[in-house]
Design a protein around this motif. Sequence first.
Motif, PDB file in Angstrom:
ATOM      1  N   SER A  31       0.803  -1.223   0.000  1.00 35.21           N
ATOM      2  CA  SER A  31       0.000   0.000   0.000  1.00 35.21           C
ATOM      3  C   SER A  31       0.834   1.270   0.000  1.00 35.21           C
ATOM      4  O   SER A  31       0.280   2.372   0.084  1.00 35.21           O
ATOM      5  N   ILE A  86      -9.307   5.864   0.479  1.00 36.07           N
ATOM      6  CA  ILE A  86     -10.322   4.812   0.467  1.00 36.07           C
ATOM      7  C   ILE A  86     -11.095   4.780  -0.842  1.00 36.07           C
ATOM      8  O   ILE A  86     -11.391   3.700  -1.369  1.00 36.07           O
ATOM      9  N   ASP A  87     -11.416   5.949  -1.406  1.00 32.73           N
ATOM     10  CA  ASP A  87     -12.345   5.984  -2.532  1.00 32.73           C
ATOM     11  C   ASP A  87     -11.736   6.439  -3.856  1.00 32.73           C
ATOM     12  O   ASP A  87     -11.903   5.779  -4.877  1.00 32.73           O
ATOM     13  N   GLN A 143      -6.915   5.426  -7.161  1.00 33.72           N
ATOM     14  CA  GLN A 143      -6.995   4.081  -7.729  1.00 33.72           C
ATOM     15  C   GLN A 143      -5.646   3.367  -7.781  1.00 33.72           C
ATOM     16  O   GLN A 143      -5.514   2.320  -8.424  1.00 33.72           O
ATOM     17  N   ARG A 178     -11.150  -2.388   8.056  1.00 32.76           N
ATOM     18  CA  ARG A 178     -11.607  -2.278   6.675  1.00 32.76           C
ATOM     19  C   ARG A 178     -10.798  -3.180   5.751  1.00 32.76           C
ATOM     20  O   ARG A 178     -11.371  -3.920   4.935  1.00 32.76           O
ATOM     21  N   VAL A 179      -9.459  -3.145   5.871  1.00 30.98           N
ATOM     22  CA  VAL A 179      -8.661  -3.982   4.977  1.00 30.98           C
ATOM     23  C   VAL A 179      -8.788  -5.454   5.345  1.00 30.98           C
ATOM     24  O   VAL A 179      -8.679  -6.332   4.474  1.00 30.98           O
ATOM     25  N   TRP A 180      -9.029  -5.756   6.611  1.00 27.94           N
ATOM     26  CA  TRP A 180      -9.299  -7.144   6.976  1.00 27.94           C
ATOM     27  C   TRP A 180     -10.578  -7.637   6.308  1.00 27.94           C
ATOM     28  O   TRP A 180     -10.636  -8.760   5.816  1.00 27.94           O
ATOM     29  N   ALA A 181     -11.605  -6.803   6.296  1.00 26.95           N
ATOM     30  CA  ALA A 181     -12.860  -7.187   5.648  1.00 26.95           C
ATOM     31  C   ALA A 181     -12.665  -7.375   4.145  1.00 26.95           C
ATOM     32  O   ALA A 181     -13.269  -8.275   3.538  1.00 26.95           O
ATOM     33  N   GLU A 182     -11.800  -6.550   3.551  1.00 27.53           N
ATOM     34  CA  GLU A 182     -11.553  -6.643   2.111  1.00 27.53           C
ATOM     35  C   GLU A 182     -10.740  -7.879   1.746  1.00 27.53           C
ATOM     36  O   GLU A 182     -10.951  -8.484   0.696  1.00 27.53           O
ATOM     37  N   THR A 183      -9.793  -8.250   2.599  1.00 29.75           N
ATOM     38  CA  THR A 183      -8.853  -9.319   2.260  1.00 29.75           C
ATOM     39  C   THR A 183      -9.176 -10.657   2.916  1.00 29.75           C
ATOM     40  O   THR A 183      -8.727 -11.704   2.429  1.00 29.75           O
TER      41      THR A 183
END
Length: 230
Positions: free
Chosen positions: A21, A82-83, A86, A122-127
């Motif tokens: 990141s 976050i948004d 890209q 948030r990144v845990w939920a994504e990964t």
Amino acid sequence: MSSQLTTPLIIFDWDGTVMDSVGRIVSSMQLTARDLDLPVPTAMAVRDIIGISLMPAIDRLFGTLSESQLERFFAVYRHYYIDADQTPSPVFPNAESVLQSLHSQGFQLAVATGKARHGLERVWAETGLDAWFHYSRCADEAESKPHPKMLHDLLRESGFQAEQAIMIGDSVHDLRMAANAGIAAIGVTFGAHPRQRLQDETALCLVDSWVELQSVLTQFNPSLTHQVVG
């Protein structure tokens, strides 16, 4: 490095160590500075603060901002990171399989990150990588790296002694935090700070990939020294 060293608790930094990141952090910080008419920091300057908490990072890059400037800074930076930005921030190659393997071998895994709790969640939920971690401490739960409080908290929660743990990180902030806590460390060279920055710090070794990291870590016996404290 002695294979007799036992390290049943492995503590990982996140940005630049587990997740690639760094590029997004750099670009989001630069875009935020541009939007707020602040001096745009160089990529090197931003990379140098990756790993510490956001407030001291802002102080280092821009000096003291007013309360209203800080409020705006947080909002704009969050928008980009976050948004709107890209820039890819994938998990590093082989990281997930290595974490799963270490977990299955009986190692206890933890995270000590410069992210705030909501950012890590948030990144845990994504990964889905939270499945492999037993403990975590975030920037809004302790003093910023290189202060050792994150690691002291993790030791206290997990019941391990400092000599039973090892810190894995990509920055001098990670390695100095480990040294301040009396914990051994391994530096990874594929994140925020290059090998030449890390080689002057106290570390067992430096590794260039997650495959190499796994090879080093699996030399250690995860079951010999764990004794629950208190």
